[in-house]
Write an enzyme that holds these catalytic residues in place. Structure first.
Site, PDB file in Angstrom:
ATOM      1  N   LYS A   1      -7.117   2.578  -4.412  1.00 52.52           N
ATOM      2  CA  LYS A   1      -8.016   2.559  -3.252  1.00 52.52           C
ATOM      3  C   LYS A   1      -8.823   3.847  -3.216  1.00 52.52           C
ATOM      4  O   LYS A   1      -8.264   4.939  -3.119  1.00 52.52           O
ATOM      5  CB  LYS A   1      -7.207   2.383  -1.963  1.00 52.52           C
ATOM      6  CG  LYS A   1      -8.075   2.222  -0.716  1.00 52.52           C
ATOM      7  CD  LYS A   1      -7.232   1.798   0.490  1.00 52.52           C
ATOM      8  CE  LYS A   1      -8.072   1.635   1.738  1.00 52.52           C
ATOM      9  NZ  LYS A   1      -7.258   1.172   2.895  1.00 52.52           N
TER      10      LYS A   1
ATOM     11  N   ASN B   1     -12.430   3.302   1.440  1.00 52.00           N
ATOM     12  CA  ASN B   1     -11.617   3.844   2.509  1.00 52.00           C
ATOM     13  C   ASN B   1     -12.602   4.398   3.558  1.00 52.00           C
ATOM     14  O   ASN B   1     -13.803   4.214   3.436  1.00 52.00           O
ATOM     15  CB  ASN B   1     -10.689   4.939   1.966  1.00 52.00           C
ATOM     16  CG  ASN B   1      -9.458   5.136   2.849  1.00 52.00           C
ATOM     17  OD1 ASN B   1      -9.548   5.048   4.074  1.00 52.00           O
ATOM     18  ND2 ASN B   1      -8.324   5.406   2.229  1.00 52.00           N
TER      19      ASN B   1
ATOM     20  N   CYS C   1      -6.916   8.837   1.574  1.00 51.78           N
ATOM     21  CA  CYS C   1      -6.721   9.025   3.009  1.00 51.78           C
ATOM     22  C   CYS C   1      -7.340  10.345   3.447  1.00 51.78           C
ATOM     23  O   CYS C   1      -6.958  11.406   2.970  1.00 51.78           O
ATOM     24  CB  CYS C   1      -5.238   9.030   3.380  1.00 51.78           C
ATOM     25  SG  CYS C   1      -4.999   9.313   5.152  1.00 51.78           S
TER      26      CYS C   1
ATOM     27  N   ASN D   1       0.840  -1.189   0.000  1.00 52.85           N
ATOM     28  CA  ASN D   1       0.000   0.000   0.000  1.00 52.85           C
ATOM     29  C   ASN D   1       0.880   1.245   0.000  1.00 52.85           C
ATOM     30  O   ASN D   1       1.724   1.414   0.875  1.00 52.85           O
ATOM     31  CB  ASN D   1      -0.927  -0.006   1.228  1.00 52.85           C
ATOM     32  CG  ASN D   1      -1.895   1.155   1.220  1.00 52.85           C
ATOM     33  OD1 ASN D   1      -1.517   2.280   1.520  1.00 52.85           O
ATOM     34  ND2 ASN D   1      -3.140   0.881   0.861  1.00 52.85           N
TER      35      ASN D   1
END
Lengths: 301, 249, 301, 249
Positions: A169, A196, A134, A100
């Site tokens: 992602k 996420n 994120c 990742n």
């Protein structure tokens, strides 16, 4: 006997159960608890070019059926991961691992993958999972994942840095996740993984201030499971590339729901933090649960 | 770390806000005083980390303060109920550094881990226990039964030295007392005061146990990280005990 | 003694507790259980121009700390509401009520408000809550709430149909809810309320099909509370008009968290469905809970 | 509707998949057979709606089938435990229409509400009970103790009439039996078959109890709506019992 094997971008894994990045470290600590080779694979801690401490603490807040985290990509940096973490992992994990990677610019994403891919540890890596979602870092992070053009620019930048499959992602904090997934597919992503965390927050009634030093954080745990299922279902209908489903998965039954929604494999996140043996238990329960519902193999038809 | 099912053998109130719980079960995962356990409660997603007050072949003793819904619900758990618990978490106190005249400094809910430390020490410790007022005082007798010499400080002066643990330490120093090493646990403001008065000004090295909001409690989530002289550490896994020399204060 | 009063668009209500539309019918059924005049007010069942049955059943699916619904705006239609529902409510509720209206075109929104506002029942109505965020209807519904221009067009259409305050109920299924809120404020909305439900789904492992006949539904309950708090916080910082917070509120403490996030008042939804006395209990607990945390009045500073 | 705390006085298994629970508490909210209660279970957001099998001054008897996690967890609830329950929900059977020769038709988990109906009837009912096989049979004796005449049908023929409840009805009709009114509860396929054979072909009016996934169970959420000849109805509040004349089948 049921067959739990699934294909993930040309690599066959023994089962679709994959501990999610940020909940499994670099694996070797869980190897002290159980043989992590029982897993399909796992996605290691989000790795950036430079070492990062992440956000200030508190970084954790409890929620109904879930938790908020605002860790902010703490990691030792890609060079240290190649020098320290992966050699340690190599002793206990003998399957391809999912690497990742995160970044604050398209160049950084590309450079992290390049260094991993050209390192002596490259053979350990089966897939790159590129985190463009994120919610806890400013500049980069989620901003790449909430705009189709920016998502496409990341895919374009990393696409030719490696021959290995690239998984993007995705963030659930968008109006239409299929639009982002299609943009990634168009630029040559081999798969997408979602969701996420959902951006959330909590207040401390005593201080009357947000609990998290970062104010907001990412919500994970069973609370987000229905939202994750919906987005996996929509995305699997919208793209031809595999969709890895995640978000609140805590049991073998949850894994089957994700597979019914169209997932090619399933990541397990927060559950690992509440029960360190969660992923092992899910792998153990999966065959029996498949049998219970008359499923002999994947995909579920 | 070990995961196990533990049976509640006692759950009784010590002070208006403090309770003691005795859990019967496997203690083989516990290696040192200062470690903690992490308890799963019905209806709460995250476990509740609580430091170990005592451990023997019969089981584990914890002392917890009622702070929120989770700990409040703990007070209603009946004896005989089973709990899913992770034990032996974190790195505890290293007692090899105690020397002949160890000093233990505990504030409020930070007192329990010092009990097992005192019990395991070769030399007789001096124990400074700080409370807000006399209503909150607990475990003085228990420490004395271990042969420790106990000095109590209360912020309102309702018992013992008026003031904080650092005031009690000053009185001991002024009386000519010296110490070889210290062990402490308590709220961060107290830790900072102890660091300043006992370590920096007093020149005594010590080991301090920290609190932080935790996700997993066993080092996986990076939720409770802390910067130290030796790099980034996880309070739950590399701590909760850190040496004064490691701190960046 | 603490003061629980708040001002909502120029109308002072005794407390900020407001049962949310779709969880409280037209009020009178809850009046059989307790005196609903203890409430700040309540938002009645979403009303459209024509009678609607809504979606096919099953319309309900349970989730961790929440539930999915795909009712799809079942209601008897505005004329029947004026003729039957409001006169029945008038006998038991003596405070201004919040009229929740929905539509499938900007004209329909406007016409529903016009008919209510010109009816003999108009005096009962304190505010209009315009739902541009129902995830369970196709054409109209949520599509108005996920695009700033469309949201603005609804506000423009309804703005001059009444002198009463207009509250726009926003969808959380967007990348940036503040963008929608600002568009509504710019067109003259008097307040916004959020969040409506998060779009989700569940599968039936036995049939391998979605549980809901409508496939997807709206997630509500404590599971969404952290997401709701975050969006209320962001929106309250972005607009000057009042923000009504809702989403998983189940206790007086939840109400205070919402107020700390910047809410001017708080709607209580799914909690009413699990405990019919939930809103009454929250109203009862509020003063004591405020005292516990040293809050004497609103806004919390 | 009444909300109350009820104490479990019995929770025992009747068949491999069926359990009976007796709840002690206020029954004043219950007005008719065919009504249901809605039980709050720890760890589940929605309540579990379960039809009332019997009610007297001592409390409420329910019979539930293990279908999912919620009902599975119910089987583990110990006697003495308290439950938060909404009672007297929905409109039940109207027994005034029973006439001299009422017919009760129950399939599997749909049988319980017919028990209270049979017990409250002035005239002696004929009761057709349908099961998949003999292992699933329960409550035949209880109905007979009420003086009812019971006919059992099993799909696999392992006991009584081979086939469905409608096959048992056909045999009775062919034997010249006639009925004044019928009351039924069971899975929808059975209800549709009963509607077709007993109401349409048999010309007997009746009352049918429906199942639907419910949100609140007391008419607030519109989760369980159904179209009828008299407009949109809520299964939980206007039902669960509807008359054959209301149905749009």
């Amino acid at each position: 006997m049921v067959d739990t094997k699934v294909d993930l971008c040309g690599i066959t894994i023994d089962n679709p159960v994959i501990p999610a990045s940020g909940t499994f470290g670099y694996g070797y600590e869980f190897a002290e608890l159980y043989d992590i080779n029982c897993l399909g694979t796992f996605s290691f801690k989000g790795t950036t070019l430079e070492p990062r401490f992440g956000n200030e603490t508190p970084r954790i807040a409890e929620c109904p059926a879930g938790m908020l985290n605002s860790v902010g990509l703490q990691n030792p940096g890609v060079d240290d991961v190649i020098r320290e973490e992966l050699p340690t992992l190599e002793r206990v994990f003998h399957k391809p691992v999912m690497a990742n990677v995160s970044g604050f610019s398209t160049d950084e994403y590309a450079e992290v993958i390049r260094r991993l891919d050209r390192s002596r540890m490259a053979d350990m890596i089966g897939w790159y999972e590129v985190n463009i979602s994120c919610p806890n870092v400013h500049g980069g992070g989620m901003s790449f994942g909430t705009d189709p053009k920016m998502a496409a620019s990341v895919v374009k930048a990393v696409r030719w840095t490696t021959d290995k499959p690239i998984i993007i992602k995705l963030s659930p904090n968008v109006t239409d996740i299929t639009e982002i997934a299609i943009a990634c597919e168009t630029e040559g992503a081999d798969a997408v993984s979602l969701i996420n965390t959902l951006m959330g927050m909590r207040f401390d009634l005593r201080t009357r201030k947000p609990i998290l030093a970062n104010v907001t954080g990412g919500l994970s745990g069973p609370a987000v499971f229905p939202v994750a299922l919906r987005m996996v279902y929509q995305t699997a209908k919208a793209v031809r590339i595999p969709v890895i489903g995640m978000g609140g998965v805590s049991s073998a039954e949850d894994v089957l729901e994700m597979m019914m929604a169209g997932a090619a494999a399933v990541e397990v996140g927060a559950a690992n933090l509440v029960d360190p043996y969660a992923s092992q238990k899910i792998v153990r329960d999966l065959p029996e649960t498949m049998k219970k519902f008359g499923i002999e193999a994947f995909p579920v038809v | 770390m070990k995961q196990g099912i533990y049976t509640i053998r006692e759950n009784r109130q010590l002070t208006p806000t403090t309770w003691r719980m005795k859990l019967e079960g496997d203690v083989s995962g516990i290696r040192a005083p200062g470690q903690f356990i992490n308890i799963k409660l019905d209806g709460h997603f995250l476990r509740r980390p609580i430091s170990i007050c005592d451990a023997d072949r019969d089981g584990i003793t914890i002392i917890y303060k009622v702070l929120g819904h989770g700990t409040e619900e703990m007070t209603h758990l009946a004896e005989g109920k089973n709990l899913d618990v992770l034990t032996g978490l974190g790195n505890g106190y290293d007692l090899d550094d105690a020397g002949e005249r160890p000093l233990l400094i505990g504030g409020g809910v930070g007192i329990p881990p010092l009990y097992l430390a005192a019990r395991c020490m070769k030399s007789r410790p001096t124990v400074i226990l700080g409370f807000n007022n006399s209503d909150e005082i607990y475990y003085v007798d228990e420490f004395e039964k271990l042969g420790a010499r106990v000095v109590v400080a209360t912020a309102d002066g309702s018992c013992g030295v008026r003031g904080f643990v650092t005031d009690a330490f000053r009185e001991l120093s002024e009386a000519g007392e010296t110490f070889t090493h210290f062990y402490t646990c308590g709220p961060e403001p107290m830790l900072r005061a102890v660091y300043d008065r006992v370590y920096i000004k007093g020149g005594i090295s010590g080991q301090m146990s920290f609190e932080e909001r935790m996700g997993c409690g066993f080092g996986a989530c990076m939720g409770c990280s802390m910067k130290t002289a030796n790099g980034n550490k996880r309070v739950c896994k590399d701590g909760p005990v850190f040496r004064t020399e490691e701190l960046l204060w």
